[in-house]
Design a protein around this motif. Sequence first.
Motif, PDB file in Angstrom:
ATOM      1  N   ASP A   1      -8.040  -1.229  35.771  1.00 41.59           N
ATOM      2  CA  ASP A   1      -8.748  -2.455  36.199  1.00 41.59           C
ATOM      3  C   ASP A   1      -9.080  -2.049  37.402  1.00 41.59           C
ATOM      4  OD1 ASP A   1      -9.087  -5.091  37.452  1.00 41.59           O
ATOM      5  OD2 ASP A   1      -8.289  -6.032  35.997  1.00 41.59           O
ATOM      6  N   VAL A   2     -10.407  -2.341  37.630  1.00 42.58           N
ATOM      7  CA  VAL A   2     -11.324  -1.539  38.716  1.00 42.58           C
ATOM      8  C   VAL A   2     -10.815  -2.503  40.088  1.00 42.58           C
ATOM      9  CG1 VAL A   2     -13.572  -1.403  39.712  1.00 42.58           C
ATOM     10  CG2 VAL A   2     -13.167  -0.960  37.386  1.00 42.58           C
ATOM     11  N   GLY A   3     -10.759  -3.605  39.817  1.00 43.68           N
ATOM     12  CA  GLY A   3     -10.392  -4.507  41.196  1.00 43.68           C
ATOM     13  C   GLY A   3     -11.831  -5.022  41.914  1.00 43.68           C
ATOM     14  N   VAL A   4     -11.858  -5.109  43.084  1.00 42.40           N
ATOM     15  CA  VAL A   4     -13.040  -5.818  43.664  1.00 42.40           C
ATOM     16  C   VAL A   4     -13.582  -5.042  44.728  1.00 42.40           C
ATOM     17  CG1 VAL A   4     -11.671  -7.114  45.412  1.00 42.40           C
ATOM     18  CG2 VAL A   4     -13.807  -8.236  44.521  1.00 42.40           C
ATOM     19  N   GLU A   5     -14.975  -5.359  44.768  1.00 41.51           N
ATOM     20  CA  GLU A   5     -15.495  -4.694  46.190  1.00 41.51           C
ATOM     21  C   GLU A   5     -15.405  -5.417  47.363  1.00 41.51           C
ATOM     22  OE1 GLU A   5     -19.674  -2.703  44.141  1.00 41.51           O
ATOM     23  OE2 GLU A   5     -19.653  -4.984  44.256  1.00 41.51           O
ATOM     24  N   SER A   6     -15.914  -4.969  48.296  1.00 45.59           N
ATOM     25  CA  SER A   6     -15.946  -5.558  49.732  1.00 45.59           C
ATOM     26  C   SER A   6     -16.452  -7.016  49.534  1.00 45.59           C
ATOM     27  CB  SER A   6     -16.596  -4.846  50.785  1.00 45.59           C
ATOM     28  OG  SER A   6     -16.123  -3.577  50.821  1.00 45.59           O
ATOM     29  N   TYR A   7     -15.694  -8.040  50.304  1.00 47.76           N
ATOM     30  CA  TYR A   7     -16.358  -9.474  49.975  1.00 47.76           C
ATOM     31  C   TYR A   7     -17.541  -9.605  50.897  1.00 47.76           C
ATOM     32  CZ  TYR A   7     -11.770 -10.774  48.149  1.00 47.76           C
ATOM     33  OH  TYR A   7     -10.558 -11.153  47.364  1.00 47.76           O
ATOM     34  N   THR A   8     -18.356 -10.300  50.209  1.00 44.12           N
ATOM     35  CA  THR A   8     -19.983 -10.847  50.800  1.00 44.12           C
ATOM     36  C   THR A   8     -19.842 -12.077  50.541  1.00 44.12           C
ATOM     37  OG1 THR A   8     -21.132 -10.160  48.564  1.00 44.12           O
ATOM     38  CG2 THR A   8     -20.792  -8.538  50.274  1.00 44.12           C
ATOM     39  N   GLN A   9     -20.986 -12.735  50.740  1.00 44.16           N
ATOM     40  CA  GLN A   9     -21.365 -14.030  50.956  1.00 44.16           C
ATOM     41  C   GLN A   9     -21.270 -14.240  49.240  1.00 44.16           C
ATOM     42  OE1 GLN A   9     -25.562 -15.284  51.847  1.00 44.16           O
ATOM     43  NE2 GLN A   9     -24.436 -17.018  52.810  1.00 44.16           N
ATOM     44  N   LYS A  10     -21.867 -13.397  48.344  1.00 44.35           N
ATOM     45  CA  LYS A  10     -21.921 -13.597  46.966  1.00 44.35           C
ATOM     46  C   LYS A  10     -20.686 -13.513  46.287  1.00 44.35           C
ATOM     47  CE  LYS A  10     -24.551 -11.413  43.181  1.00 44.35           C
ATOM     48  NZ  LYS A  10     -25.401 -10.467  42.806  1.00 44.35           N
ATOM     49  N   THR A  11     -19.547 -13.204  46.946  1.00 47.45           N
ATOM     50  CA  THR A  11     -18.324 -13.132  45.931  1.00 47.45           C
ATOM     51  C   THR A  11     -17.846 -14.375  45.689  1.00 47.45           C
ATOM     52  OG1 THR A  11     -17.924 -11.042  47.387  1.00 47.45           O
ATOM     53  CG2 THR A  11     -16.030 -12.144  46.049  1.00 47.45           C
ATOM     54  N   PHE A  12     -17.748 -15.334  46.738  1.00 45.50           N
ATOM     55  CA  PHE A  12     -17.233 -16.914  46.449  1.00 45.50           C
ATOM     56  C   PHE A  12     -18.544 -17.762  46.413  1.00 45.50           C
ATOM     57  CE2 PHE A  12     -13.939 -14.311  48.676  1.00 45.50           C
ATOM     58  CZ  PHE A  12     -13.107 -14.419  47.698  1.00 45.50           C
ATOM     59  N   SER A  13     -19.263 -17.545  45.706  1.00 48.05           N
ATOM     60  CA  SER A  13     -20.464 -18.334  45.494  1.00 48.05           C
ATOM     61  C   SER A  13     -20.603 -18.488  43.749  1.00 48.05           C
ATOM     62  CB  SER A  13     -21.562 -17.750  45.964  1.00 48.05           C
ATOM     63  OG  SER A  13     -22.099 -16.465  45.107  1.00 48.05           O
ATOM     64  N   PRO A  14     -21.845 -19.403  43.498  1.00 48.98           N
ATOM     65  CA  PRO A  14     -22.020 -19.572  42.043  1.00 48.98           C
ATOM     66  C   PRO A  14     -22.667 -18.404  41.490  1.00 48.98           C
ATOM     67  CG  PRO A  14     -22.833 -21.499  43.643  1.00 48.98           C
ATOM     68  CD  PRO A  14     -22.361 -20.598  44.379  1.00 48.98           C
ATOM     69  N   ARG A  15     -22.791 -17.366  42.250  1.00 42.09           N
ATOM     70  CA  ARG A  15     -23.302 -16.128  41.735  1.00 42.09           C
ATOM     71  C   ARG A  15     -22.192 -14.953  41.395  1.00 42.09           C
ATOM     72  NH1 ARG A  15     -28.102 -13.837  44.945  1.00 42.09           N
ATOM     73  NH2 ARG A  15     -28.174 -12.472  43.196  1.00 42.09           N
ATOM     74  N   ARG A  16     -20.925 -15.516  41.593  1.00 45.10           N
ATOM     75  CA  ARG A  16     -19.864 -14.666  41.763  1.00 45.10           C
ATOM     76  C   ARG A  16     -19.763 -13.717  40.541  1.00 45.10           C
ATOM     77  NH1 ARG A  16     -14.418 -14.182  43.832  1.00 45.10           N
ATOM     78  NH2 ARG A  16     -12.875 -13.281  42.228  1.00 45.10           N
ATOM     79  N   TYR A  17     -20.094 -14.234  39.277  1.00 43.28           N
ATOM     80  CA  TYR A  17     -19.912 -13.367  38.335  1.00 43.28           C
ATOM     81  C   TYR A  17     -21.168 -12.273  37.693  1.00 43.28           C
ATOM     82  CZ  TYR A  17     -15.598 -16.163  37.679  1.00 43.28           C
ATOM     83  OH  TYR A  17     -14.524 -16.524  38.232  1.00 43.28           O
ATOM     84  N   GLU A  18     -22.140 -12.474  38.887  1.00 42.71           N
ATOM     85  CA  GLU A  18     -23.178 -11.193  38.670  1.00 42.71           C
ATOM     86  C   GLU A  18     -22.593  -9.946  38.906  1.00 42.71           C
ATOM     87  OE1 GLU A  18     -26.616 -12.691  40.710  1.00 42.71           O
ATOM     88  OE2 GLU A  18     -26.872 -14.539  39.621  1.00 42.71           O
ATOM     89  N   ILE A  19     -21.537 -10.224  39.836  1.00 45.32           N
ATOM     90  CA  ILE A  19     -20.817  -8.782  40.457  1.00 45.32           C
ATOM     91  C   ILE A  19     -20.125  -8.119  39.306  1.00 45.32           C
ATOM     92  CG2 ILE A  19     -19.434  -7.963  41.953  1.00 45.32           C
ATOM     93  CD1 ILE A  19     -19.693 -10.577  43.493  1.00 45.32           C
ATOM     94  N   TRP A  20     -20.417  -6.878  39.336  1.00 40.95           N
ATOM     95  CA  TRP A  20     -19.952  -6.133  37.809  1.00 40.95           C
ATOM     96  C   TRP A  20     -18.653  -6.248  37.807  1.00 40.95           C
ATOM     97  CZ3 TRP A  20     -17.377  -1.337  38.083  1.00 40.95           C
ATOM     98  CH2 TRP A  20     -17.290  -0.685  39.298  1.00 40.95           C
ATOM     99  N   THR A  21     -17.865  -5.985  38.734  1.00 44.12           N
ATOM    100  CA  THR A  21     -16.251  -5.832  38.680  1.00 44.12           C
ATOM    101  C   THR A  21     -15.823  -7.158  38.227  1.00 44.12           C
ATOM    102  OG1 THR A  21     -16.195  -6.809  41.096  1.00 44.12           O
ATOM    103  CG2 THR A  21     -16.221  -4.297  40.742  1.00 44.12           C
ATOM    104  N   MET A  22     -16.537  -8.149  38.312  1.00 43.94           N
ATOM    105  CA  MET A  22     -15.752  -9.521  37.836  1.00 43.94           C
ATOM    106  C   MET A  22     -16.082  -9.746  36.356  1.00 43.94           C
ATOM    107  SD  MET A  22     -15.115 -10.927  40.959  1.00 43.94           S
ATOM    108  CE  MET A  22     -15.761 -10.379  42.417  1.00 43.94           C
ATOM    109  N   GLN A  23     -16.877  -8.971  35.794  1.00 42.68           N
ATOM    110  CA  GLN A  23     -17.453  -9.199  34.244  1.00 42.68           C
ATOM    111  C   GLN A  23     -16.521  -8.474  33.327  1.00 42.68           C
ATOM    112  OE1 GLN A  23     -21.297  -7.510  34.546  1.00 42.68           O
ATOM    113  NE2 GLN A  23     -21.998  -9.292  35.498  1.00 42.68           N
ATOM    114  N   SER A  24     -16.149  -9.329  31.989  1.00 41.81           N
ATOM    115  CA  SER A  24     -15.476  -8.689  31.092  1.00 41.81           C
ATOM    116  C   SER A  24     -16.113  -7.222  30.658  1.00 41.81           C
ATOM    117  CB  SER A  24     -15.370  -9.555  29.933  1.00 41.81           C
ATOM    118  OG  SER A  24     -16.539  -9.759  29.557  1.00 41.81           O
TER     119      SER A  24
END
Length: 624
Positions: free
Chosen positions: A433-456
């Motif tokens: 399981d890759v984990g998560v990248e450094s937190y940015t404004q996008k991480t906790f926003s409606p665009r969270r699941y555009e981040i590749w590490t969040m995707q199935s």
Amino acid sequence: MFSEIAAGYRLLFRPFSLYPPAAFRKEWENLDPDWKREAIGLGENYLGFQYPALFATDFLDFTRTGNRVRYEDKLFSKRLALNALVLAECVENKGRFLDDILNGIFSICEESAWQLPAHNSYIQDAPQLPLPNAAAPVLDLFACETGAVLATASYLLRNALDKISPFVTRRIFDELSRRIFTPYLQRYFWWMGDGKGNTNNWTVWCTQNVLLCVFLTDTETPFRRDVLKKACQSIDYFLDGYGGDGCCDEGASYYRHAGLCLFNAMEILNNVTDGAFVHLYQNSKIQNIASYILNVHVEDKYYVNFADCSPIAGRAGVREFLFARRTDNKNMAAFAAADYMAQMPDSLQLSRENNLYYRLQNGFTAKEIKAAAPGSADGIPHPDICYPSVGLFIARDDRLLLAVKAGDNGDSHNHNDVGSFTVYKDGLPLLIDVGVESYTQKTFSPRRYEIWTMQSAYHNLPTVNGIMQKDGEACRAKEVRYQISDALCEIDMDIAGAYPAESGLQYYRRKASLIKGKEILIKDSFSFQGGAACLCADNDLRKNSVVLSFMTYEKPVLRNTAPDSPKALVFSVGSLGTLAVTGGEKAEIETIPITDARLKTAWEHEIYRILITAVNSEMEIKIF
């Protein structure tokens, strides 16, 4: 539970006495010699430290660019310096560090805000305000922690600071009153809980630090009673969000801010009430919360991870050790002590720790934890376990570990990972399981699941008709069954509900088994709506598609087929293990560079994704 005790508490509060101030020289002189030497050396590194100014444009950087690291690096550097200097002065007691300590105290007191720009809002998940309102402080994780740093510094060095000027500790108290005490009792912040919405690590992390602010300073009894009641109500809300099994749905790294902050809050409450809460350490839920970190440990530095948790979730140490002692968990105490020794000498000073109280706790436990440490962590039992409240399943034998995440896609710090699994062999990551990248404004926003590490698609999961899993509590595994025995451990579930209706799935069953002493076996079977149970073998006419992803750390090499599995696609994963997939074709291997600083702490080189297209409605994956 906690609220009932608080409501019935009528006695006077005892002075805080878990750890002594610097004026109690005998106790400080009896501390571990290595710890004392390291404390002075670390403090010397910060003599003459130039505390950086935090400009308005630094705060605005998050709103303007989405970057949160540049501001946080400056803010945290000030706390790190002050922490080191305070403990060095406590040990040496010669006044050599006091000028730099004064500069640090005043620099922090003069900050316009103690909250992070990423947390600068009054309503959960609301857009952050670009600049702070100094007249209405926000109580976030780091405002509360900054208050605790100053309160701890004032408690430890009050005599020395008052000799310079009584206005130093008075300034600290005034800032705590304005920035912590008043908003805590007069405002509502989401992390306090209300019995309706969800809580998470914030609840006990903030509560622990507010308790330190209150009970390490000269607050009055009526105020303390009000804080006691509110803090205990928040702790109850936090515990209500846990299943009886004690599983932390945020993962091992967040256990350090959840379970361990619960522990420290309990310790403070017990200390100032003369043990009014001590019997709660025998509560089964609290004991299960404590032992979680041992149960999700793999080997050495690795942990079972999911959501925003990294596989390298941090070494165990003093707080885990003390929590284990309180809950009579000998295996966990031995594990924490062994892990503490494994990170020597870094474990002594916690030099990157922002919380001064944790460092103080470390110093006064160093002798005890060293004496209790076994020669090795080998042989400390880690059980096979299933946590139904989160859907986390872990099974192991002498060489293999299988972890599976059922549950739903609505957990705190969630990734879309229902049904994903990880595999370790000989203590090393094979399927990851890759984990998560450094937190940015996008991480906790409606665009969270555009981040590749969040995707199935970047977990060990299928992508169905080009569609990935969706987020939300309703996206969950169904018909979950599991068994644990000495020979066989397995979990079985239908994960179709984690995909939107347009995927066309009728069901997608996944059974994951550890056949002890032999192999891990994953069996997938699926069907589409309208009775399309099988896939067309002709690629040009394919009606439905299922593409399985497998994430690896070591480079996979396709060996085509094996003599005993002529229809299987067989991959060597570095020199660590073998992955054999039956029922698939068209294997592709992607290389994913690791460039993000946070991911680099877990993965020192590139990672890989294997993509395999299903050719019928049943697939079998063997890992050995």
